[in-house]
Structures are given as C-alpha cells and as structure tokens.
Scaffold this active site. Structure first.
Site, PDB file in Angstrom:
ATOM      1  N   ARG A 244     -34.428 109.563 128.515  1.00 50.08           N
ATOM      2  CA  ARG A 244     -33.856 108.200 128.505  1.00 50.08           C
ATOM      3  C   ARG A 244     -33.405 107.790 129.910  1.00 50.08           C
ATOM      4  NH1 ARG A 244     -28.865 107.146 126.882  1.00 50.08           N
ATOM      5  NH2 ARG A 244     -28.892 108.813 125.351  1.00 50.08           N
TER       6      ARG A 244
ATOM      7  N   TYR B 222     -41.416  82.074 128.050  1.00 48.52           N
ATOM      8  CA  TYR B 222     -41.789  82.803 126.841  1.00 48.52           C
ATOM      9  C   TYR B 222     -40.713  82.602 125.752  1.00 48.52           C
ATOM     10  CZ  TYR B 222     -43.060  86.660 123.820  1.00 48.52           C
ATOM     11  OH  TYR B 222     -43.413  87.412 122.730  1.00 48.52           O
TER      12      TYR B 222
ATOM     13  N   LYS C 200     -49.396  93.381 128.784  1.00 46.21           N
ATOM     14  CA  LYS C 200     -50.440  92.389 129.043  1.00 46.21           C
ATOM     15  C   LYS C 200     -51.420  92.919 130.101  1.00 46.21           C
ATOM     16  CE  LYS C 200     -47.736  90.043 126.230  1.00 46.21           C
ATOM     17  NZ  LYS C 200     -46.688  89.153 126.683  1.00 46.21           N
TER      18      LYS C 200
ATOM     19  N   ASP D  70     -40.404  86.216 136.226  1.00 45.63           N
ATOM     20  CA  ASP D  70     -41.327  86.823 135.261  1.00 45.63           C
ATOM     21  C   ASP D  70     -42.739  86.494 135.750  1.00 45.63           C
ATOM     22  OD1 ASP D  70     -43.047  87.440 133.166  1.00 45.63           O
ATOM     23  OD2 ASP D  70     -41.666  86.777 131.600  1.00 45.63           O
TER      24      ASP D  70
HETATM   25  C1  LIG Z   1     -45.477  88.634 126.258  1.00 41.20           C
HETATM   26  C2  LIG Z   1     -44.545  88.104 127.285  1.00 41.20           C
HETATM   27  C3  LIG Z   1     -43.241  88.594 127.373  1.00 41.20           C
HETATM   28  C4  LIG Z   1     -42.696  89.619 126.402  1.00 41.20           C
HETATM   29  O1  LIG Z   1     -43.304  90.841 126.558  1.00 41.20           O
HETATM   30  P1  LIG Z   1     -43.336  91.954 125.371  1.00 41.20           P
HETATM   31  O2  LIG Z   1     -44.050  93.069 125.996  1.00 41.20           O
HETATM   32  O3  LIG Z   1     -44.046  91.324 124.223  1.00 41.20           O
HETATM   33  O4  LIG Z   1     -41.904  92.242 125.039  1.00 41.20           O
HETATM   34  C5  LIG Z   1     -42.433  88.103 128.371  1.00 41.20           C
HETATM   35  N1  LIG Z   1     -42.866  87.173 129.241  1.00 41.20           N
HETATM   36  C6  LIG Z   1     -44.120  86.674 129.177  1.00 41.20           C
HETATM   37  C7  LIG Z   1     -44.540  85.633 130.169  1.00 41.20           C
HETATM   38  C8  LIG Z   1     -44.985  87.106 128.190  1.00 41.20           C
HETATM   39  O5  LIG Z   1     -46.224  86.596 128.120  1.00 41.20           O
END
Ligand SMILES: *Cc1c(COP(=O)(O)O)cnc(C)c1O
Length: 390
Positions: free
Chosen positions: A54, A107, A205, A180
């Site tokens: 962790r 998001y 992603k 982000d």
């Molecule tokens: C999918 C996404 C998230 C969240 O990510 P997870 O891995 O699903 O928790 C955050 N920001 C953006 C821009 C996303 O496309």
C-alpha cells in the site's frame, strides 16, 4: 532520446537475478525485512526500501518512474483508477474552508466529487470556462487553493491554454494547478512543462491502451508526490495492483505508434462526419471549425483520438446509430486500440443535470467516439451504414 525510444527504454528494468528481458511482476503484498532495526527504519522511510504494497511496490515503482520520465516530472504515483488519482491529488492540496475553481466541461465523476462530496467538507467551488483565462482570473478568491483544468475536456474536446492559466495561478502562491491530461496522454502534451503543478491521468485509457485494467497516475515535483503517497494514498488506499501496473507497462511500449494512428484515424473520421448530412456538429480539435483548434495546435503535438458528434434527430437517431454499429463497440471508456462509442449524457456525464449538460453543449443527441487503430476506411464504412438507418 526521442519519444519513440523513450516509451520503450526509459527506466526499463531487466531482471538482475534471472536476466528476464521483461521486468518481473512482484505480485506481493508485503516484504521480508532483514532485522528489527531495519524494519523500524524502513517503515518510517518508505522511499529507502519496500515494506508493504500500500506504500510502495517494485512493479508499481517501475511504472511510476516511467510516467515521471515521460511527463518530465521529478516523481509519479500509481493508483487504482483515474478517479483514485484525481481524488487523492485534490485532497492532498485542499482543506475545509477552501475555495476551488474547475472547468465547466470535465469528466462526470470529477464533477460529482467537486459538487456533491467536497461541499460536505466545507469546500466551496466556482465553475468557469477554462478556455477563457480571464474568466478564471476573475474567479480567484483569497481562499482559493486549487485550479483544476481538464484538457482536452471530456466530452466536447475544449482545449484550455495551460501556460496562460499557469501564469495567472503563479501570481498566487497558495494555489495548486492540477491538469487532467487523460485525453492527450504524455505523447501529445506535457502540462508540467507549461507550468502546471500536478498532472493526472486515467491510465485506464491511452496509457494502458488495451482496456484490461483501471488505473490512474499523478506526476509532479517530489514534495507534492510524496504528500500524495503519505499520508493521502496511505490512508485513502486507492492502491494500484502490481499486475495492473505490469499490464500498463506492456501497453505503454506501443504508446507512440498507437497515438500516431489514433490521431490519423480520428482526423479522417472527423472530416467524414463533418460533411455528413445527418450530422449537426463534430467536436474535434483537429478541425479548423472547432473553437479550440488554435490552442490545440499551439499546445499539443497532435489532436488525439477522441471526438463528440451531434447527430440530427436527437436521442432516437443516437439509439439507431449505437444499436447498429458493428466495428465500434457500444461501451464507455476510451483510448483502447479498438473503437468505442458511448452516449455522454447518460453514461460518462450522468452526474450532471440536463440543464448543466445543455449549458455546456453536452446535448441529448450526442455520441462520443473513441477512434481506435483499425483501418479508417472500415470505421467510416461502419458509421456510414449505421447513420443510413436513421
Ligand atoms: C475516464 C476518465 C477519468 C476517470 O478515470 P477512471 O480510470 O475511470 O477512474 C478521469 N478523467 C477523464 C478525462 C477520463 O476520461
């Protein structure tokens, strides 16, 4: 080294014990410590060795070093999802009584964190159009401690000028700027180079690229990343599993070639859809018609594989398209090698009310495409036959 070499060789570990070319997977929760005194020391100095997964794990550590390298950061942290990264990064810089500013298109679950959860802890917020730095400057209050920018934004691909925002934020020493950068991946932009303090990714992603894991990363200076790890990740526990980290590293080996093809295919699909009689509007920053085209050109090394599309005929037309595509999969998420189609209003952005969505052009007749690395002709033919059925 240039980027195609970097994604393969940066921080690449070959097993010193067996010579294994692919780095081993340390699928373990705990570590055998040499003696009592070392155990006491290591437990209090977790960057001097491994104690418990962790806090840190060798496989996750290898991924973190690669991410730091690609984001030109001092350090990085791996977490169990994008939201794990986002919530940990945010909590590490705010406290009750603070004010935060975030973009009007972000998001959906990040939006929910700011609007549903943080107010319970007396954190107030202002939503601004982050493509207008002057609007952001005007929203800053004495108790503002966070400016949160998603660029390109999910789902309408608004691109915010990171350097211009960072210049404003830098005039206030108590404000942290988080970006982000999920839609871009480190291949297309590096927010830290433009002045952001922390960059977050949903590694679910493009970084993984194959849709096999959920994961997130944070990158930035060592002091901020150490704080995200201890005590925030330590206490909130959105810990990245070593096997997930290992899979992301295999996926990242092809990040450069994948992103090249994503960009190339998405531009072809966007150009095709923009002239389609059953399409109202295409939101893709690579098209000169997109309001963010100039900013994207200045800030990014490519326009990415994501777009949204307003289909004429609203929700019924969308239903027909989504029920009849054959190459695209009807699935949320994005950045996979194969193409995905989803309905943002009811899937990724269900946490917003209809009024909130419509105010920022997330319309009911809108689909979001994650354009994969198939042959562009096949993707276009698939959309063509589905649109013909409306
Ligand atoms: C999918 C996404 C998230 C969240 O990510 P997870 O891995 O699903 O928790 C955050 N920001 C953006 C821009 C996303 O496309």
């Amino acid at each position: 080294m240039k980027i195609n070499t970097e994604v393969l060789h940066a921080e690449q570990m070959h097993d010193p014990v067996t010579g294994s070319h692919v780095s081993p997977l340390y699928q373990t929760s705990t570590f055998v410590l040499p003696n009592f005194d070392d155990a006491v020391y290591l437990n209090q100095n977790i960057d001097k060795g491994f104690v418990y997964s962790r806090f840190a794990n060798p496989t996750v550590d290898e991924l973190e070093k690669k991410i730091a390298y690609l984001e030109h950061a001092e350090a990085a942290l791996g977490l169990s999802s994008g939201l794990g990264a986002i919530s940990t990064a945010i909590m590490s810089v705010i406290k009750g009584g603070d004010h935060v500013i975030f973009g009007d298109v972000i998001y959906g679950c990040t939006f929910a964190l700011f609007t549903k959860i943080l107010p319970l802890f007396n954190v107030e917020y202002t939503i601004v159009d982050t493509t207008k730095p002057e609007a952001l400057a005007a929203a800053i209050k004495p108790n503002t401690t966070l400016v949160y920018v998603e660029t390109p934004s999910n789902p309408t691909l608004k691109v915010s000028d990171i350097a211009a925002i960072a210049e404003i934020v830098r005039q206030h020493k108590d404000i942290t700027m988080i970006v982000d950068s999920t839609f871009a991946s480190p291949y297309l932009q590096n927010p830290l180079d433009l002045g952001a303090d922390l960059v977050v990714h949903s590694a679910t992603k493009y970084l993984c690229g194959h849709g096999t894991v959920t994961a997130g990363v944070i990158a930035g200076d060592k002091k901020r990343i150490d704080r995200c790890r201890m005590p925030y990740l330590q206490c909130f526990g959105a810990v990245l599993d070593p096997f997930a980290a290992w899979q992301i590293m295999q996926g990242m080996k092809t990040l450069a070639v994948r992103m090249e093809r994503h960009c190339e295919n998405a531009l072809k699909v966007a150009q095709y859809l923009e002239s389609h009689p059953k399409v109202d509007k295409v939101y893709y920053p690579g098209l000169p018609s997109h309001p963010s085209h100039a900013t994207a050109k200045k800030q990014m090394r490519g326009f990415g594989g994501m777009m949204s599309v307003d289909v004429k005929g609203g929700m019924d037309a969308v239903r027909t398209v989504m029920n009849n595509v054959k190459v695209f999969s009807l699935a949320t998420s994005l950045g996979n090698v194969d193409s995905l189609i989803q309905h943002s209003p009811s899937m990724s952005h269900f946490d917003m009310t209809a009024e909130e969505r419509h105010a920022v052009s997330i319309f009911d007749g809108q689909v979001r495409l994650s354009v994969g690395i198939e042959d562009a002709e096949d993707l276009i033919a698939d959309l063509e036959q589905a649109l013909a059925l409306i």
